[in-house]
Design a protein around this motif. Structure first.
Motif, PDB file in Angstrom:
ATOM      1  N   ASP A   1       1.190  -0.978   0.506  1.00 31.34           N
ATOM      2  CA  ASP A   1      -0.008   0.292  -0.093  1.00 31.34           C
ATOM      3  C   ASP A   1       0.657   1.414  -0.262  1.00 31.34           C
ATOM      4  O   ASP A   1       1.704   1.496   0.026  1.00 31.34           O
ATOM      5  CB  ASP A   1      -1.001   0.142   0.904  1.00 31.34           C
ATOM      6  CG  ASP A   1      -0.548   0.372   2.316  1.00 31.34           C
ATOM      7  OD1 ASP A   1       0.701   0.465   3.119  1.00 31.34           O
ATOM      8  OD2 ASP A   1      -1.189   0.704   3.355  1.00 31.34           O
ATOM      9  N   ASP A   2       0.272   2.106   0.097  1.00 32.58           N
ATOM     10  CA  ASP A   2       0.893   4.200   0.382  1.00 32.58           C
ATOM     11  C   ASP A   2       2.157   4.138   1.244  1.00 32.58           C
ATOM     12  O   ASP A   2       2.056   5.001   1.179  1.00 32.58           O
ATOM     13  CB  ASP A   2       0.101   4.943  -0.882  1.00 32.58           C
ATOM     14  CG  ASP A   2      -0.461   4.900  -1.963  1.00 32.58           C
ATOM     15  OD1 ASP A   2       0.269   3.769  -2.614  1.00 32.58           O
ATOM     16  OD2 ASP A   2      -0.838   5.382  -2.549  1.00 32.58           O
TER      17      ASP A   2
ATOM     18  N   SER B   1      -3.645   4.984   1.821  1.00 30.56           N
ATOM     19  CA  SER B   1      -3.700   5.584   0.141  1.00 30.56           C
ATOM     20  C   SER B   1      -3.194   7.083  -0.411  1.00 30.56           C
ATOM     21  O   SER B   1      -3.179   7.377   0.794  1.00 30.56           O
ATOM     22  CB  SER B   1      -5.167   4.993  -0.555  1.00 30.56           C
ATOM     23  OG  SER B   1      -5.220   5.866  -1.787  1.00 30.56           O
TER      24      SER B   1
ATOM     25  N   SER C   1      -8.057   2.986   0.698  1.00 26.23           N
ATOM     26  CA  SER C   1      -8.772   3.012  -0.581  1.00 26.23           C
ATOM     27  C   SER C   1      -8.735   1.951  -0.110  1.00 26.23           C
ATOM     28  O   SER C   1      -7.532   1.096   0.272  1.00 26.23           O
ATOM     29  CB  SER C   1      -8.354   3.031  -1.354  1.00 26.23           C
ATOM     30  OG  SER C   1      -7.242   3.207  -2.109  1.00 26.23           O
TER      31      SER C   1
END
Length: 443
Positions: free
Chosen positions: A292-293, A331, A341
């Motif tokens: 993920d981010d 996200s 997200s």
């Protein structure tokens, strides 16, 4: 951008007084071509680069970004970020993801990159073919155009905690929009698809023909009186009924106490057998990512398992606030702190196809277009404008328009019947969905 340059930015931020820092670099290229009535209407080329830096000074943080990645600009970015962080209010929940949750290579090959790069002429030919096929459908009288596009994206994250990772993807899309009828009786229809690999696209002719057929099928749409009746949401848009659920189970909403599902974790909110999965590792998926981010390893999860809500969607900050662990749903862009997200969201299919759902309902509304949704996030009261078809004895009877359907989502979710006609068209996909009775506001 070279990986070493991101590490240099992080090191410079530490040297300038940051206790911790992370840098992200995003690069995008795209080309799109649009035509209308057989004539070239627009050609748009984009090339963009963004560098973002998030720094922490104690529990204070700041994020800055810019499109200039020169050494001078990077130095100013660092200086500005650290100065802003020192002035920011303290946030007890801010910080990086736990080190033991960070993804470690080698990352899975998700096959997200197609090395083919179409020319503007090729995209124009595809857009023309899609529009021509739409206009060739009997009853189509005008066009809103056809378009074709290509894009390439690259994203890299490096942190002072030692994480470094990148992912890249390509995208291809074709769409068409047609108009049938004349004057006040005009109706529109559209179709479009987006994929990671060019070979996975339907033909332009198939997309255009679908757009034209949809427009023509809407001719003669009539208004109906207000009533309560079964409502079926067609698979092309059915995920719009599920999307409020995603906002309602996001960690930030739960932490704020502003969700109609805040007290429903580990409770049955759908019928038995209903499965809603989030799969970040789908090969060629539009929402696929190995991490993920925040750099956290992504895993496949059943958000709804046999009708039961199993988890919140958490990034590191919301997880800390709730006393939980991140679920790998952070996200973010190059600017701002991470939100949350999903990745590739799928409502798993049931037993009945669309004809079977109409047969079970016997009489009611088939929704094929939705617009202007309204949601009370605290209560789940929901309404949406729509158009579609009235069906009787399990068969389409006539098109209808200017309708609003409404209900409470907790009640709706509990009574959903999931169809079998699942098509993987995007990052969020659902079969057609039947609700046995909804309030319908008409004329």
């Amino acid at each position: 951008m070279d990986e070493n340059l991101l590490h240099d930015v992080v090191a410079a931020a530490r040297k300038a007084g940051a206790d911790a820092a992370e840098a992200v670099f995003a690069e995008r290229q795209s080309l799109s071509v649009g035509v209308r009535l057989g004539e070239l209407e627009e050609v748009e080329r984009e090339e963009a680069k963004d560098l973002g830096l998030r720094v922490f000074v104690g529990r204070r943080s700041a994020t800055v970004s810019g499109s200039d990645v020169s050494p001078e600009a990077r130095a100013k970015l660092v200086e500005r970020a650290v100065a802003m962080a020192r002035l920011a209010p303290e946030d007890p929940y801010a910080g990086f993801a736990p080190k033991d949750r960070l993804a470690k290579g080698p990352f899975p090959d998700l096959d997200l990159i197609d090395t083919y790069e179409p020319s503007a002429e090729t995209l124009e030919d595809q857009a023309r073919a899609a529009e021509a096929a739409a206009r060739a459908i009997e009853g189509v009288t005008n066009s809103d155009g056809g378009s074709s596009s290509w894009s390439s994206t690259f994203w890299r994250l490096a942190t002072s905690d030692g994480f470094s990772g990148q992912h890249a993807a390509t995208g291809f899309g074709i769409s068409a929009s047609a108009i049938a009828g004349e004057g006040a009786g005009m109706e529109r229809g559209g179709e479009g698809r987006s994929v990671r690999h060019a070979q996975d696209l339907p033909s332009p002719e198939a997309i255009g023909a679908k757009a034209g057929q949809q427009a023509v099928s809407r001719l003669g749409a009539r208004k109906i009186g207000s009533t309560t009746a079964p409502v079926i949401f067609e698979n092309r848009l059915a995920m719009s009924l599920i999307s409020p659920l995603i906002g309602a189970i996001s960690g930030p909403a739960i932490a704020r106490g502003t969700s109609f599902l805040k007290d429903r974790l580990n409770q049955k909110i759908f019928a038995a057998g209903v499965q809603l999965t989030d799969d970040p590792h789908r090969v060629r998926g539009l929402g696929s990512a190995p991490f993920d981010d925040e750099g956290v390893t992504t895993v496949r999860r059943a958000l709804i398992d046999d009708g039961v809500l199993t988890t919140w969607l958490l990034n590191s900050a919301s997880a800390r606030q709730l006393g939980l662990e991140t679920t790998g749903h952070a996200s973010r862009g190059s600017a701002g702190a991470p939100g949350v997200s999903t990745h590739n969201l799928t409502l798993e299919p049931g037993d009945l196809d669309l004809a079977g759902l109409m047969g079970q309902a016997r009489e009611g509304l088939l929704v094929t277009s939705m617009f202007g949704p309204s949601l009370n996030g605290n209560t789940g009261d929901w309404s949406v404008g729509c158009s579609g078809f009235w069906f009787e004895n399990g068969q389409i009877a006539y098109p209808v328009t200017e309708i609003t359907v409404a209900g409470n989502l907790i009640d709706i979710y509990g009574r959903l019947v999931v169809g079998s006609d699942l098509e993987l068209r995007g990052a969020s996909n659902s079969p057609s969905l039947l609700v046995d009775a909804l309030a319908i506001a008409g004329k």
